[in-house]
Design an enzyme around this catalytic site. Structure first.
Site, short mmCIF file in Angstrom:
data_model
loop_
_atom_site.label_atom_id
_atom_site.label_comp_id
_atom_site.label_asym_id
_atom_site.label_seq_id
_atom_site.Cartn_x
_atom_site.Cartn_y
_atom_site.Cartn_z
N ASP A 111 0.82 -1.20 0.10
CA ASP A 111 0.07 0.06 -0.19
C ASP A 111 0.73 1.45 -0.03
O ASP A 111 2.19 1.27 0.48
CB ASP A 111 -1.07 0.04 1.33
CG ASP A 111 -2.03 -1.02 1.22
OD1 ASP A 111 -2.16 -1.80 0.10
OD2 ASP A 111 -2.44 -1.63 2.31
N ARG A 144 -16.50 -13.04 -0.23
CA ARG A 144 -15.50 -12.16 0.60
C ARG A 144 -15.68 -10.72 0.57
O ARG A 144 -15.46 -10.12 -0.50
CB ARG A 144 -14.19 -12.88 0.47
CG ARG A 144 -13.21 -11.99 1.74
CD ARG A 144 -11.91 -12.64 1.68
NE ARG A 144 -11.01 -12.36 2.84
CZ ARG A 144 -10.41 -11.22 2.38
NH1 ARG A 144 -10.09 -10.52 1.34
NH2 ARG A 144 -9.32 -10.62 3.34
#
Ligand SMILES: C=C1C[C@]23C[C@@]1(O)CC[C@H]2[C@@]12CCC[C@@](C)(C(=O)O1)[C@H]2[C@@H]3C(=O)O
Ligand SMILES: O=C(O)CCC(=O)C(=O)O
Ligand SMILES: [Fe+2]
Length: 341
Positions: free
Chosen positions: A225, A290
């Protein structure tokens, strides 16, 4: 002004690659979604390895700093974000992703924008597609929510704004623990703490629909990230995996009510490599849909991205966060290597 949106205005994601697949209609995995996957390491019990830190523990600041140094990823419990709010974020996310594809397409992220529905920002870097659809919230989500639910948009927006309101001080607290553990003056820790006040954190809702053959599919390709810290909830369904050279790919086990905390590239740079940014990917499930949701904690784009401890030899060159984000948007995985000295 100092928002990440401007970076994407300069480096737009082109529309033809920005549309997720209509997963509902698929009975098998198309070749476009088949990856040659590096296998996971099942011989290690990751639940005994990756730290789960109770934030009410008297030693929490040191445990957090130690985990960030050793792993770049860890989980936190007793973090003060109400379970009811976390459940509402999940159910609002499910409400969004369960909408028909033609509705979700009405809020498709425009090429130069950060917010809206679409594939992950990293998608154009790969020739295979991910089994994933996302929705990104940057400033207000009212505009998009009103399009999706003209008469019933408030619960979505209120939930997301309440979530962001609770996540900001939590992320600030973690960042404070981490920066305090570095050899830097207190005023600098303070300046950094305040730098996150100028921007509203980004919320990312992720959806990984059930997949007919998950063995050759990726929910999200391996990545780090970009910003300082990511706080993520995996909604009790496994899928998140973490990579380290010496252990390979291991699962991050879902812990009820926990947030997974990831160090991002910008924090790796500020810490001169002491807090390594976590390389992670997402696998998918055959029967379960999910959902995960994340809060991305970032500084103002005008902040300097450079090692903070001036007594050390810098391992990264000095630039602004804006410059680093632009390099990341252009070069993805290569970005950290490109700014190393
Ligand atoms: C704040 C941000 C982090 C992010 C890029 C973004 O501007 C908004 C979406 C975020 C996300 C979520 C999925 C994985 C990721 C790598 C991506 O493609 O979009 C992250 C970005 C990131 O951390 O670089
Ligand atoms: O879904 C997950 O577990 C991880 C998502 C992720 O890596 C991200 O949003 O950056
Ligand atoms: Fe991520």
């Amino acid at each position: 002004m100092g928002s990440i949106t401007e970076v994407f205005k300069n480096d737009p994601l082109h529309l033809d690659s920005a549309i997720p697949l209509d997963f509902d209609t698929l009975k098998s995995v198309p070749e476009s979604h088949e990856w040659a996957l590096e296998p996971s390491n099942h011989s290690l019990d990751s639940s005994k390895m990756l730290p789960v830190i109770d934030l009410t523990h008297p030693d929490a600041p040191h445990l957090v700093a130690h985990a960030a140094r050793t792993w770049g990823i860890f989980q936190i419990v007793n973090h003060g974000v109400p379970l009811g709010l976390m459940q509402s974020v999940e159910s609002e996310a499910r409400r969004l992703f369960n909408l028909p594809t033609q509705d979700k397409m009405k809020v498709l992220r425009s090429p130069e924008n950060l917010a809206g529905y679409g594939v992950a920002r990293i998608a154009p870097f790969y020739d295979k597609c991910m089994w994933h659809e996302g929705f990104t919230i940057h400033d207000s989500c009212v505009g998009h929510a009103k399009i999706l639910w003209p008469h019933d948009y408030e619960s979505f927006c209120n939930t997301m704004m309440e979530f962001r309101h609770k996540m900001k001080p939590l992320a600030d607290q973690l960042l404070h623990y981490l920066l305090k553990s570095l050899n830097i003056p207190g005023e600098l820790v303070q300046i950094w703490a305040e730098s996150t006040d100028k921007v509203s954190g980004t919320i990312q809702l992720n959806s990984y629909p059930p997949c007919p053959d998950p063995r050759h599919v990726l929910g999200l390709a391996p990545h780090t990230d970009t910003l300082l810290l990511t706080l993520l909830n995996q909604c009790q369904i496994s899928g998140l995996q973490y990579f380290r050279d010496d252990i390979g790919w291991i699962s991050v086990p879902p812990v009820p009510g926990a947030f997974v905390v990831n160090v991002g590239d910008t924090l790796e740079i500020l810490s001169n490599g002491k807090f390594p940014s976590a390389y992670h990917r997402v696998t998918v499930n055959e029967n379960k849909h999910r959902i995960s949701y994340a809060y991305f904690h970032g500084p103002s784009m005008d902040s300097p991205a450079e090692p903070l401890d001036k007594a050390e030899k810098p391992l990264y060159r000095s630039m602004t966060v804006r410059e680093y984000c632009a390099i990341k948007a252009k070069h993805n995985e290569e970005a950290l290597g490109l700014v190393k000295l």
